[in-house]
Design a protein around this motif. Structure first.
Motif, PDB file in Angstrom:
ATOM      1  N   ASP A  23       0.968  -1.299   0.071  1.00 50.49           N
ATOM      2  CA  ASP A  23       0.044  -0.055  -0.012  1.00 50.49           C
ATOM      3  C   ASP A  23       0.851   1.185  -0.012  1.00 50.49           C
ATOM      4  OD1 ASP A  23      -1.789   2.311   0.866  1.00 50.49           O
ATOM      5  OD2 ASP A  23      -3.120   0.752   1.562  1.00 50.49           O
ATOM      6  N   LEU A  24       1.153   1.998  -1.258  1.00 45.87           N
ATOM      7  CA  LEU A  24       1.950   2.975  -1.302  1.00 45.87           C
ATOM      8  C   LEU A  24       1.662   4.032  -0.602  1.00 45.87           C
ATOM      9  CD1 LEU A  24       2.644   3.416  -5.106  1.00 45.87           C
ATOM     10  CD2 LEU A  24       4.282   2.683  -3.363  1.00 45.87           C
ATOM     11  N   VAL A  25       0.327   4.644  -0.201  1.00 49.18           N
ATOM     12  CA  VAL A  25       0.039   5.640   0.612  1.00 49.18           C
ATOM     13  C   VAL A  25       0.449   5.371   2.056  1.00 49.18           C
ATOM     14  CG1 VAL A  25      -1.916   6.971   1.640  1.00 49.18           C
ATOM     15  CG2 VAL A  25      -1.959   6.312  -0.954  1.00 49.18           C
ATOM     16  N   ALA A  26       0.112   4.150   2.581  1.00 52.55           N
ATOM     17  CA  ALA A  26       0.603   3.796   3.842  1.00 52.55           C
ATOM     18  C   ALA A  26       1.838   3.790   4.251  1.00 52.55           C
ATOM     19  CB  ALA A  26      -0.030   2.427   4.366  1.00 52.55           C
ATOM     20  N   MET A  27       2.719   3.019   3.092  1.00 53.21           N
ATOM     21  CA  MET A  27       3.984   2.746   3.299  1.00 53.21           C
ATOM     22  C   MET A  27       5.120   4.163   3.205  1.00 53.21           C
ATOM     23  SD  MET A  27       4.115  -0.318   4.400  1.00 53.21           S
ATOM     24  CE  MET A  27       5.829  -0.618   4.441  1.00 53.21           C
ATOM     25  N   ASN A  28       4.331   5.203   2.481  1.00 51.98           N
ATOM     26  CA  ASN A  28       5.268   6.414   2.269  1.00 51.98           C
ATOM     27  C   ASN A  28       5.090   7.252   3.576  1.00 51.98           C
ATOM     28  OD1 ASN A  28       6.173   6.281  -0.378  1.00 51.98           O
ATOM     29  ND2 ASN A  28       4.128   7.083  -1.356  1.00 51.98           N
ATOM     30  N   ARG A  29       4.230   6.715   4.432  1.00 53.41           N
ATOM     31  CA  ARG A  29       4.175   7.465   5.751  1.00 53.41           C
ATOM     32  C   ARG A  29       5.189   6.830   7.039  1.00 53.41           C
ATOM     33  NH1 ARG A  29      -2.356   8.076   5.916  1.00 53.41           N
ATOM     34  NH2 ARG A  29      -2.459   9.594   3.954  1.00 53.41           N
TER      35      ARG A  29
END
Length: 541
Positions: free
Chosen positions: A208-214
């Motif tokens: 999950d790109l959105v989650a992992m970018n955080r």
């Protein structure tokens, strides 16, 4: 000049002119350069065998996009199919092949590791005609993709596990953690020819790109010489030595959403830390004080030590064992679920919660017999997906024979857990508040209300199947257009009401805005009464 140099120059002078000598030198240089490039091209796969390179990262990228697309699916029942037949392998599992010729890295294969995933983890983006072409093009559908599920070891020093939703690495020996530089340095004793540096993000929602970018990225560095630890780029001399293992995990991602708090952090933290019986030091990256305050009882139950906010630490902490990342169920779409191979079950987790929050009711048969009426909890919501006729629902439940409790899940985990545990039935519109079903007694009933918009897959994945896995009875009520506020707002013939799939094809933000944020529910009491009666009947069995 030496005699052999004179002889060499004499031979060249007799055979070639000065111009020809220069051309010969240039030609030899170009030939050597071509030879080196050829060697690098041929042997490139053998030069970077450690399983954290870009090849596997590309798999994660495809998975993350697919996660968003699955949330846009409007079909009621959808079982994953394989990619095009010329991209699939026979049998019930897909495999991702990593080749290695090293003897010091062990796995369940000798020279070729076959990394398998379950049938449920297969996906069918390329064959899904309901998805927009621009989404399909982003997958490069001519290239097969699969979900990795691998275990790699380097002697007893490192055990590395990479799965569809998480990666976890256990380091043993001389392990040093430097927070400010986000670096983990460890010495290995066995011979090792693979990549000695790689990166990890310790959050259990990989793909999950959105989650992992955080999530803060950590760098792992290996050295075969323990003395080199003293000469690292950061000050690696041990300032604080710890006698217990450490666990590094992130409070970034989707933390502070109640569903993700449990499925991405709390449940994985339980399955990873439980075996230490409290003798483990938590190192928190992406400090999130509200989250820590919210789940302080759980943190104290799993660790006997004050947690360390490792990101701000400029001194080096030294351990003999460090776990980076958290365990999670290996199947990609298993939420709020524990893989039995971890020697823990959801029943163990729910028992842990009852112990942690001193909840009295383990089973509805135990607590329910002390009350004249079974209790039903109606979860109210102050913002979106709220009931507009809560009073009517409460009256209907009372007529069936329930004692009614109406509450919003904003009173703190401990207090709301006690409220949930005192009830036999929990009723709510699809949303994070339903995650509180983890506090219900065994054999209680969960009723999920599905707004219009095609929530069937989400509802079943997030709450339907997990409820059954918790030994809860599960009922579902799908509203009609007349029961949605969108009907009054747009009219029956508007695309938002008539064709949610068309809205979904405009992207996740359009879907979210229309159906998650902009919709409330007015339950048709006559239609809903049989559901309440069924819940009451189940409690009598």
């Amino acid at each position: 000049m030496k005699e052999k140099d004179l002889l060499y120059d004499t031979i060249l002078a007799r055979s070639f002119s000065k111009t020809q000598q220069k051309r010969l030198g240039y030609g030899a240089f170009i030939a050597c350069l071509f030879f080196v490039v050829t060697l690098c091209t041929v042997f490139k796969p053998c030069l970077s065998p450690w399983p954290t390179g870009k090849s596997l990262y590309n798999v994660d990228m495809q998975l993350s996009v697919y996660t968003g697309l699955r949330m846009l699916k409007i079909t009621e029942t959808h079982k994953s199919q394989a990619f095009n037949s010329n991209h699939t392998t026979s049998g019930a599992s897909e495999s991702l092949i990593i080749r290695t010729t090293r003897n010091n890295i062990t796995s369940n294969a000798t020279n070729t590791q076959s990394l398998t995933s379950s049938e449920d983890d297969k996906f069918s983006v390329c064959n899904d005609t309901s998805l927009p072409k621009n989404y399909l093009d982003s997958f490069n559908c001519t290239t097969p993709a699969s979900i990795s599920n691998e275990l790699v070891s380097v002697g007893e020093t490192i055990k590395y596990k990479k799965q569809s939703r998480t990666e976890i690495c256990v380091f043993n020996g001389d392990v040093r953690v430097h927070g400010k530089s986000a670096t983990i340095l460890t010495a290995i004793t066995s011979a090792f020819s693979g990549n000695s540096t790689w990166q990890m993000r310790p959050y259990a929602r990989k793909g999950d790109l959105v989650a992992m970018n955080r999530v803060r990225e950590w760098t792992v560095k290996l050295t075969q010489n323990a003395d080199e630890l003293e000469n690292a780029n950061f000050s690696s001399r041990c300032v604080t030595n710890h006698s217990v293992p450490a666990m590094i995990f992130s409070l970034g991602g989707y933390s502070m959403n109640n569903f993700h708090d449990f499925t991405d952090i709390v449940v994985p933290l339980f399955t990873t830390a439980r075996r230490f019986n409290g003798e483990v030091q938590f190192l928190v990256t992406n400090k999130n004080q509200p989250w820590i305050n919210k789940f302080k009882e759980i943190l104290r139950s799993l660790s006997n030590y004050e947690l360390i906010y490792i990101d701000g630490e400029d001194e080096t902490h030294c351990f003999t064992t460090v776990v980076v990342g958290l365990n999670r169920h290996p199947e990609y779409y298993k939420e709020l679920t524990i893989d039995p191979s971890y020697s823990e079950y959801m029943s163990d987790f729910r028992r842990f919660l009852r112990d942690t929050y001193s909840l009295r009711n383990a089973d509805v048969s135990n607590g329910g017999s002390l009350r004249r009426k079974p209790r039903i909890l109606i979860i109210s919501r102050a913002r979106s997906r709220a009931f507009t006729n809560t009073g009517e629902i409460a009256n209907a439940a009372g007529e069936i024979g329930f004692e009614v409790v109406v509450a919003e899940a904003n009173t703190g985990v401990a207090r709301f857990a006690e409220t949930v545990n005192s009830c036999d039935v929990m009723l709510g519109v699809h949303g994070a508040g339903l995650t509180n079903m983890v506090f219900l007694p065994e054999n209680a009933v969960v009723i999920q209300i599905l707004p219009i918009g095609g929530f069937e897959w989400l509802a079943d994945t997030y709450f339907g199947r997990p409820a059954k896995g918790m030994n809860l009875r599960y009922l579902e009520y799908k509203i009609k257009a007349e029961e949605s506020s969108l009907m009054q707002q747009y009219g029956r013939d508007h695309e938002v009401v008539r064709d949610p799939s068309a809205v979904a094809k405009r992207g996740w933000n359009a879907f979210k805005s229309a159906y998650l944020v902009g919709q409330n529910v007015t339950v048709d009491i006559n239609r809903f009464m049989p559901v309440l009666a069924k819940a009451y009947e189940l409690l009598q069995r």
